[in-house]
Design a protein around this motif. Structure first.
Motif, PDB file in Angstrom:
ATOM      1  N   LEU A 239       0.839  -1.196   0.000  1.00 49.05           N
ATOM      2  CA  LEU A 239       0.000   0.000   0.000  1.00 49.05           C
ATOM      3  C   LEU A 239       0.876   1.248   0.000  1.00 49.05           C
ATOM      4  N   TRP A 242       0.763   6.635   2.591  1.00 51.46           N
ATOM      5  CA  TRP A 242      -0.358   7.425   3.112  1.00 51.46           C
ATOM      6  C   TRP A 242      -1.578   6.560   3.349  1.00 51.46           C
ATOM      7  N   ARG A 243      -1.816   5.582   2.434  1.00 51.03           N
ATOM      8  CA  ARG A 243      -2.999   4.719   2.574  1.00 51.03           C
ATOM      9  C   ARG A 243      -2.828   3.767   3.757  1.00 51.03           C
ATOM     10  N   ASP A 247      -5.530   3.886   6.739  1.00 51.36           N
ATOM     11  CA  ASP A 247      -6.369   2.716   7.012  1.00 51.36           C
ATOM     12  C   ASP A 247      -5.961   1.978   8.279  1.00 51.36           C
ATOM     13  N   ARG A 284      -9.521  -2.968  -1.316  1.00 51.53           N
ATOM     14  CA  ARG A 284      -8.128  -2.634  -1.580  1.00 51.53           C
ATOM     15  C   ARG A 284      -7.359  -3.921  -1.870  1.00 51.53           C
ATOM     16  N   TYR A 286      -3.143  -5.310  -2.305  1.00 55.89           N
ATOM     17  CA  TYR A 286      -1.724  -4.989  -2.146  1.00 55.89           C
ATOM     18  C   TYR A 286      -0.957  -6.288  -1.992  1.00 55.89           C
TER      19      TYR A 286
END
Length: 434
Positions: A239, A242-243, A247, A284, A286
Motif C-alpha cells: 500500500l 499514506w494509505r 487505514d 483494496r 496490495y
C-alpha cells in the motif's frame, strides 16, 4: 512488590520472586530452587493471553534476555530461536535471511514460547497453527532436566509439548520449519452477509488464506483473501504509505479506539456506529512479504473469546451466534472474526484431528464481556467447540477431556515431566486438574 498483568488487564498476579534468566542454566537453577522449596515457577511472555494461563504464583521468570536466532540449517530448512524471542523479531530476522514461516496469526507481539504453548494460529495454508510448524524444542522439566526433543530424540515429548500450556516445562529454544521468503497478495473486499457466506467455500478453495469479519448489528462483512505469488520479492506492491497510515494506523487503531471507547458510555449508539463503519469500508489490494500481510498492529486493547468448531459446523455456528446477538440486549462494537484451518496432529491443538473453523468474539477492554461471552460460549459448545487456550472461556478439565481424544496422553506426559507440579497455577488446575 512486582505485579504481573496481562495485556488486556483482565488478569493479574503477585509473584514471590522475579528473575531474568539469560540462558538455560539460569532457568535450571530457578526451577531447582522452586522445587526444593515446594514452590512454583512460571516463565511469562508478553501477556497476550487473555486468560491467567501464565500467571506466576511463585517465581516469575521474564523472557527478555532469551531472545534471538541461534541456528539456521538451510539444508533442513529449519531455524532455531530462543523461546523468549517475540514473533515480530523472528519475522524480521527471517526476512533478513530470506526465509519465512509458512503461516502465522495476525498479532506478532507474543513470544515464541507463549505463542506455540497456547495454540496460536493463522488461517488456511498447509499448516495454520504455529505449533504444527515446530520441528524441535528444548525445555527444562519440573525436575530441572534439560530435555531436547526432535523427531529423532524424545519424539514423544515433541509430539505433546508443541502445545504444552506451560504445564510441561520452561521452553528455552524452539526450532521451526521455514520456507524461502515469499510474497502474499491480499484482496480485501466488503460484502453483504449473504454474499460472503454464500461464496465462503469458494473463497477458501481458491485462496491460500481467508479471513472474514462480521460487524454485529449489521448485514455487512469484510473479506480478506491472501494468495501466494509466484513472483520476485522486488515485485511487491505494498500500500502507498499514506494509505497504510490512514487505514491501518489512524482508522483501524486511533479512530476505532476512540470510537469504541466512547461507545462504552452510550451503548445504544453501537448498532448505528457499526452500520456506518461497515458502509465506509472500501476494497483494496496490495502485496508484500508474507509477515507484513499476515500481521497487523493492534493498539486498541480488547478482550477475546475464540472457539474452534469442526469445519463443517462453522457457518451454522456463526449464524446461530448472529441470531443470539440479535435476540439479546448486547451491544457489540468489535467485529466477529472467522478463519479456517486444516487439521494437524498436535494432541492439544484446537485443530487436532479435524479441519476447523475458528470464530473469535471481541469486546473493548472497558466493556462488560461476561454476558456476551457466556451466551456465545453456549452456542459454540453445542457445536463441539474447543476454546482457544489463551483466550477467555469457562471450561474445566472435566469437560475439556472429552473434547480431546489424546487428553489423557497429555496428562500422562505432565505427570512424567512435572511430577511435583512446579509449573502449575490456578488456571492450569482448572483446565488440567491437579
Amino acid at each position: 512488590m512486582t505485579v504481573w498483568r496481562n495485556w488486556s488487564g483482565l488478569e493479574s498476579a503477585t509473584p514471590t520472586r522475579v528473575a531474568e534468566p539469560e540462558d538455560t542454566a539460569a532457568v535450571v537453577t530457578a526451577v531447582e530452587r522452586a522445587r526444593a522449596e515446594g514452590g512454583t515457577v512460571k516463565m511469562v511472555g508478553t501477556g497476550h493471553s487473555f486468560t491467567a494461563i501464565s500467571a506466576p504464583e511463585g517465581t516469575m521468570l521474564t523472557p527478555h534476555r532469551m531472545s534471538g536466532i541461534v541456528a539456521v540449517d538451510r539444508d533442513a530448512m529449519t531455524v532455531t530461536a530462543l523461546a523468549g524471542t517475540p514473533l515480530k523479531v523472528l519475522n524480521a530476522e527471517l526476512e533478513r535471511l530470506g526465509l519465512s514461516l509458512h503461516n502465522m496469526g495476525d498479532i506478532a507481539e507474543q513470544t515464541l514460547a507463549g505463542a506455540i504453548s497456547t495454540g496460536t494460529h493463522g488461517t488456511g495454508g498447509v499448516a495454520a497453527g504455529l505449533a504444527a510448524q515446530v520441528a524441535g524444542l528444548e525445555l527444562v522439566t519440573g525436575t530441572g532436566e534439560v530435555l531436547r526433543a526432535t523427531a529423532e530424540e524424545n519424539a514423544d515429548v515433541l509430539d505433546v509439548a508443541r502445545v504444552g500450556l506451560g504445564a510441561l516445562g520452561v521452553l528455552t529454544t524452539v526450532t521451526f520449519r521455514v520456507e524461502p521468503l515469499f510474497l502474499l497478495e491480499a484482496t480485501e473486499q466488503p460484502m453483504s452477509w449473504d454474499e460472503a457466506l454464500g461464496s465462503f467455500d469458494e473463497m477458501v478453495a481458491e485462496s491460500h488464506h481467508v479471513d472474514l469479519y462480521w460487524f454485529p448489528h449489521t448485514d455487512r462483512m469484510l473479506t480478506k483473501r491472501n494468495v501466494r505469488l509466484d513472483a520476485d520479492l522486488g515485485e511487491a506492491e505494498p500500500l502507498p504509505r499514506w494509505r497504510a497510515w490512514l487505514d491501518d494506523d489512524f482508522l483501524s487503531n486511533t479512530f476505532f479506539g476512540a470510537a469504541t471507547a466512547a461507545a462504552n458510555r452510550a451503548p445504544a449508539v453501537i448498532p448505528r456506529m457499526n452500520r456506518l463503519s461497515a458502509r465506509a469500508l472500501s476494497a483494496r489490494r496490495y502485496s508484500d512479504v508474507a509477515h507484513r500481510v499476515f500481521t497487523a498492529r493492534r493498539d486498541v486493547v480488547f478482550r477475546e473469546m475464540e472457539y474452534a468448531v469442526p469445519r463443517e459446523a462453522g457457518l451454522a455456528a456463526l449464524r446461530e451466534a448472529r441470531k443470539a446477538v440479535e435476540g439479546s440486549s448486547w451491544r457489540i462494537s468489535f467485529p466477529v472474526e472467522v478463519r479456517v484451518a486444516p487439521s494437524d496432529d498436535v494432541p492439544l491443538s484446537t485443530a487436532g484431528g479435524r479441519d476447523t473453523c475458528y470464530l473469535a468474539f471481541h469486546t473493548h477492554r472497558d466493556a462488560d464481556h461476561t454476558s456476551y461471552f457466556a451466551g456465545i460460549e453456549a452456542v459454540m459448545r453445542a457445536h463441539d467447540g474447543r476454546p482457544h487456550w489463551g483466550k477467555v472461556h469457562t471450561r474445566t478439565a472435566a469437560d475439556l477431556a472429552p473434547a480431546y481424544p489424546r487428553f489423557g496422553e497429555f496428562l500422562a506426559m505432565r505427570d512424567r515431566l512435572d511430577p511435583d507440579r512446579v509449573f502449575t497455577n490456578a488456571h492450569l488446575r482448572r483446565v488440567l486438574g491437579d
